[in-house]
Design an enzyme around this catalytic site. Structure first.
Site, PDB file in Angstrom:
ATOM      1  N   HIS A  55       0.441  -1.418  -0.130  1.00  5.97           N
ATOM      2  CA  HIS A  55       0.433  -0.161  -0.057  1.00  5.97           C
ATOM      3  C   HIS A  55       0.486   1.130  -0.031  1.00  5.97           C
ATOM      4  CE1 HIS A  55      -3.938   2.107   0.764  1.00  5.97           C
ATOM      5  NE2 HIS A  55      -3.353   2.481   1.594  1.00  5.97           N
ATOM      6  N   GLN A  60       2.774  10.926  -0.679  1.00  6.07           N
ATOM      7  CA  GLN A  60       3.055  11.027   0.561  1.00  6.07           C
ATOM      8  C   GLN A  60       4.022  11.128   1.238  1.00  6.07           C
ATOM      9  OE1 GLN A  60      -0.983   9.154   2.357  1.00  6.07           O
ATOM     10  NE2 GLN A  60      -1.997  10.258   1.004  1.00  6.07           N
ATOM     11  N   TYR A 120      -4.878   7.868  -6.166  1.00  6.96           N
ATOM     12  CA  TYR A 120      -5.751   8.833  -7.056  1.00  6.96           C
ATOM     13  C   TYR A 120      -5.582   9.936  -7.031  1.00  6.96           C
ATOM     14  CZ  TYR A 120      -5.541  10.500  -1.439  1.00  6.96           C
ATOM     15  OH  TYR A 120      -4.846  10.116  -0.595  1.00  6.96           O
ATOM     16  N   ARG A 209     -16.742   4.924   2.211  1.00  8.99           N
ATOM     17  CA  ARG A 209     -17.447   6.034   2.075  1.00  8.99           C
ATOM     18  C   ARG A 209     -17.188   6.991   0.538  1.00  8.99           C
ATOM     19  NH1 ARG A 209     -12.805   8.659   3.833  1.00  8.99           N
ATOM     20  NH2 ARG A 209     -11.374   6.182   4.975  1.00  8.99           N
ATOM     21  N   HIS A 235      -9.546   0.483   0.700  1.00  9.48           N
ATOM     22  CA  HIS A 235      -9.627   0.958   2.315  1.00  9.48           C
ATOM     23  C   HIS A 235     -10.830   0.958   3.460  1.00  9.48           C
ATOM     24  CE1 HIS A 235      -6.898   4.712   1.054  1.00  9.48           C
ATOM     25  NE2 HIS A 235      -5.870   3.433   1.341  1.00  9.48           N
ATOM     26  N   GLU A 238     -10.607   2.524   8.968  1.00 10.09           N
ATOM     27  CA  GLU A 238      -9.449   2.847   9.202  1.00 10.09           C
ATOM     28  C   GLU A 238      -9.964   3.719  10.700  1.00 10.09           C
ATOM     29  OE1 GLU A 238      -7.571   5.178   7.221  1.00 10.09           O
ATOM     30  OE2 GLU A 238      -5.202   5.385   8.079  1.00 10.09           O
ATOM     31  N   HIS A 272      -6.290  -1.435   6.169  1.00 11.02           N
ATOM     32  CA  HIS A 272      -6.673  -0.750   7.088  1.00 11.02           C
ATOM     33  C   HIS A 272      -8.132  -1.375   7.606  1.00 11.02           C
ATOM     34  CE1 HIS A 272      -3.794   1.902   6.319  1.00 11.02           C
ATOM     35  NE2 HIS A 272      -4.256   2.868   5.930  1.00 11.02           N
ATOM     36  N   ASP A 323       1.909   2.911   3.238  1.00 12.96           N
ATOM     37  CA  ASP A 323       1.075   4.147   3.135  1.00 12.96           C
ATOM     38  C   ASP A 323       1.231   5.537   3.031  1.00 12.96           C
ATOM     39  OD1 ASP A 323      -1.307   5.297   3.250  1.00 12.96           O
ATOM     40  OD2 ASP A 323      -2.280   4.216   4.833  1.00 12.96           O
TER      41      ASP A 323
HETATM   42  C1  NGQ Z   1      -5.387   8.381   1.987  1.00 14.47           C
HETATM   43  N1  NGQ Z   1      -4.926   7.762   3.358  1.00 14.47           N
HETATM   44  O1  NGQ Z   1      -6.329   7.818   0.504  1.00 14.47           O
HETATM   45  O2  NGQ Z   1      -4.043   9.165   1.436  1.00 14.47           O
HETATM   46  C2  NGQ Z   1      -6.178   8.227   2.863  1.00 14.47           C
HETATM   47  C3  NGQ Z   1      -6.988   9.922   3.230  1.00 14.47           C
HETATM   48  C4  NGQ Z   1      -9.385   9.231   3.343  1.00 14.47           C
HETATM   49  C5  NGQ Z   1      -5.178   6.931   4.774  1.00 14.47           C
HETATM   50  N2  NGQ Z   1      -6.525   6.241   4.951  1.00 14.47           N
HETATM   51  C6  NGQ Z   1      -7.664  10.146   2.799  1.00 14.47           C
HETATM   52  N3  NGQ Z   1      -4.387   6.459   5.503  1.00 14.47           N
HETATM   53  O3  NGQ Z   1      -8.788   7.499   3.377  1.00 14.47           O
HETATM   54  O4  NGQ Z   1     -10.153   9.565   2.612  1.00 14.47           O
HETATM   55 ZN    ZN Z   2      -4.218   4.588   1.895  1.00 15.44          ZN
END
Ligand code: NGQ
Ligand code: ZN
Length: 457
Positions: A55, A60, A120, A209, A235, A238, A272, A323
Site C-alpha cells: 500500500h 505522501q 488517486y 465512504r 480502504h 480505518e 486498514h 502507505d
Molecule cells: C488516502 N489515507 O487516501 O490517502 C487516505 C486518506 C481518506 C489513509 N487512509 C484519505 N491513511 O481516507 O479519505
Molecule cells: Zn491508503
C-alpha cells in the site's frame, strides 16, 4: 542464463546453504537448487526474498515530517487529511515523478522489491483531466521502471466525500471519476504500457465512504470483463467514525458489509481493516483476502490497533504497506506490528508461527506471502516461476554475526543498530542496490531536493 550462488538463503522450505539461483531474460527464476557446487558468482551473506509493499500513496512521501505539529485542538486523522489535500493540490506531474522515484529508490534500499500504488491524484488541481488522462499514472510507471521496482498500479475510483453520496469537497476534485473512467484508463495503459512480469494493473475503489454500492458493483462488473483476476484494493475500516457512519448509512460495519455484498476472495486487499469485530475478523480470514496492515502510518494517524492475534489465530492472510511513507523500512513496519500487539495484550512474542515460534520468522514469511498475493504478481519468494527479487543482508553487520536460521530474521526485524543490514538488492534479475547504493540515488536526491524547495517556498 544468469545465475548466482548464495551462501545461505531463505527458501519456501526453509534455510538452505549454497543455493544456486538462475533466472531468465524476463527476470523469472528458472532454477533454485540448494547444496550446489556449480561455478557461479558467489554472494556472501544471507539472501532473503524481497517483499512487496502492498500500500503506497507515493506523493505522501513528500509530506513526511510536515504534519507533526498541532493544527487543531483535536488533531486527528481528519485534520491530517485536510493538510494532505492542501499538499496534494500543489503537485504537478513532474513533482509526482520526482517524489515517486526518490521513494521507490528508498524502498528498494530498505528491502521492498515491489510496490502497490493506490493512486488517486488523477486530474490537475482544478479537477480538469490532463490531455492524457493517465498522465500521472505514466509518471508512476516511469518512476518504478527507472528505480527498478516491481509495480502494481491501482487507479482509484473516487466519487463522494462521505456515505450517502455526499458531494465531493473542492480538495477532492483531483480524484473524482467513474467506473468507465477507470476501465478506459486501464485499456489505454495496457495499450501504451503493456503489463509484464514487473508491471500489473488492478483497481482500487477508494473506500465505502467514497464510492456508492452501485458504482462499486459497476466497477467490479466491468473489471471482470477486462481482467477477472485483476487485484482489487480498498480502504475499509480505518477510523471509528467511518465505522459509525457506515452503520448509519448501510446498516452494517464496513468489513461485514463488504463481505456480504462483494465476492471478496484472494484478489482483494482490505487496507486498514483496523476496526473489526471477532466475527468480521474470522470471516475476513476465511475469505482468503489479504488484510493490508500499515503499522507506521496507522500509528502516525492514530487509527487504532489491528487485532493481529485473533486474525493470526484464524489463519488470516496479511501483508504490510508503508502507505503515507512516514517510514519506508520493512523491518520497522514488522516490528511495530508485533509491538502493537504486545502493548495491547501486555505480553511478549504474540505473532509467532510454527517451528521454533520465531516472531521475526512468522512476520517476514507472512508479509512476503500476503504482499505477493495482493500485488497479483509472481513475487512469492525464491522458487522457480517467481521473479528474481531478493535482498542480501550483510554478514558483517553487528546484529547478524554468529546467528543462524530464524535468529537472522528476528535480528533483522527487532534490532536497529547503525546502518541497515540490507546491503544489496536484486529486482527482476537486476542488481538495483549494491553495497547500499542505488545507481540513480544521487541524481534522484538532487531532483527531489529541488522539488521540495519549490513546494515549500
Ligand atoms: C488516502 N489515507 O487516501 O490517502 C487516505 C486518506 C481518506 C489513509 N487512509 C484519505 N491513511 O481516507 O479519505
Ligand atoms: Zn491508503
Amino acid at each position: 542464463m544468469k545465475q548466482l550462488i548464495a551462501d545461505r538463503a531463505l527458501l519456501p522450505g526453509g534455510w538452505r546453504n549454497n543455493v544456486l539461483l538462475e533466472w531468465d531474460d524476463h527476470g523469472i527464476l528458472t532454477r533454485v537448487r540448494p547444496d550446489s557446487d556449480a561455478a557461479a558468482v558467489a554472494v556472501a551473506g544471507t539472501v532473503l526474498p524481497g517483499i512487496a509493499n502492498l500500500h503506497s500513496h507515493a506523493f505522501q512521501r513528500a509530506m513526511a515530517g510536515l504534519t507533526e505539529y498541532r493544527s487543531d485542538p483535536k488533531d486527528s486523522f481528519w485534520s491530517w487529511r485536510t493538510l494532505m489535500y492542501k499538499f496534494a493540490g500543489k503537485l504537478s506531474p513532474a513533482d509526482l515523478k520526482a517524489i515517486a522515484l526518490q521513494l521507490y529508490i528508498e524502498m528498494l534500499q530498505a528491502g521492498y522489491t515491489s510496490v502497490c500504488e493506490f493512486h488517486y491524484l488523477h486530474h490537475d488541481a482544478d479537477g480538469k483531466p490532463y490531455a492524457d488522462p493517465a498522465e500521472n499514472m505514466v509518471c508512476l510507471i516511469e518512476a518504478a521502471q527507472e528505480a527498478g521496482i516491481g509495480l502494481t498500479l491501482l487507479p482509484v475510483m473516487y466519487q463522494y466525500s462521505g456515505f450517502g453520496a455526499q458531494a465531493p469537497h473542492i480538495g477532492q476534485a483531483r480524484f473524482v471519476n467513474s467506473p468507465e473512467w477507470i476501465i478506459g484508463a486501464l485499456q489505454a495503459l495496457q495499450a501504451a504500457h503493456p503489463q509484464h512480469a514487473g508491471l500489473r494493473y488492478g483497481v482500487a475503489p477508494h473506500s465505502l465512504r467514497a464510492v456508492s454500492p452501485q458504482s462499486l458493483q459497476q466497477l467490479l462488473t466491468l473489471l471482470r470483463q477486462w481482467d477477472a483476476q485483476a487485484p482489487v484494493h480498498i480502504h475499509i475500516a480505518e477510523q471509528e467514525k467511518e465505522v459509525e457512519d457506515c452503520v448509519a448509512a448501510l446498516g452494517a460495519r464496513p468489513v461485514a458489509w463488504l463481505l456480504e455484498h462483494a465476492e471478496v476472495d484472494r484478489r482483494w486487499c482490505l487496507v486498514h481493516a483496523t476496526h473489526m469485530t471477532t466475527a468480521e475478523t474470522e470471516k475476513l480470514a476465511r475469505s482468503g483476502a489479504v488484510a493490508g496492515i500499515c503499522p507506521t502510518t496507522e500509528a502516525n494517524l492514530g487509527d487504532g490497533i489491528f487485532n493481529g492475534v485473533a486474525y493470526a489465530g484464524a489463519q488470516g492472510t496479511w501483508g504490510i504497506g508503508s502507505d503515507s511513507h512516514i517510514s519506508t523500512s520493512v523491518s520497522e513496519e514488522l516490528r511495530l506490528y508485533e509491538y502493537s500487539q504486545r502493548l495491547l495484550h501486555r505480553q511478549r512474542n504474540m505473532l509467532a508461527g510454527g517451528e521454533g515460534a520465531s516472531v521475526g520468522g512468522y512476520l517476514y514469511r507472512q508479509a512476503l506471502r500476503g504482499g505477493a498475493i495482493a500485488s497479483g504478481r509472481q513475487v512469492a519468494g525464491l522458487e522457480t516461476g517467481q521473479r528474481a527479487d531478493l535482498l542480501v543482508l550483510d554478514p558483517q553487520h553487528a546484529d547478524l554475526g554468529g546467528k543462524h536460521g530464524d535468529q537472522l530474521l528476528d535480528s533483522f526485524v527487532f534490532c536497529q543498530h547503525g546502518q541497515t543490514p540490507v546491503r544489496d538488492v536484486m529486482a527482476g534479475g537486476h542488481w538495483v542496490v549494491r553495497d547500499h547504493k542505488h545507481g540513480r540515488q544521487e541524481q534522484s536526491a538532487a531532483a527531489y531536493a529541488r522539488t521540495m524547495k519549490k513546494l515549500l517556498d
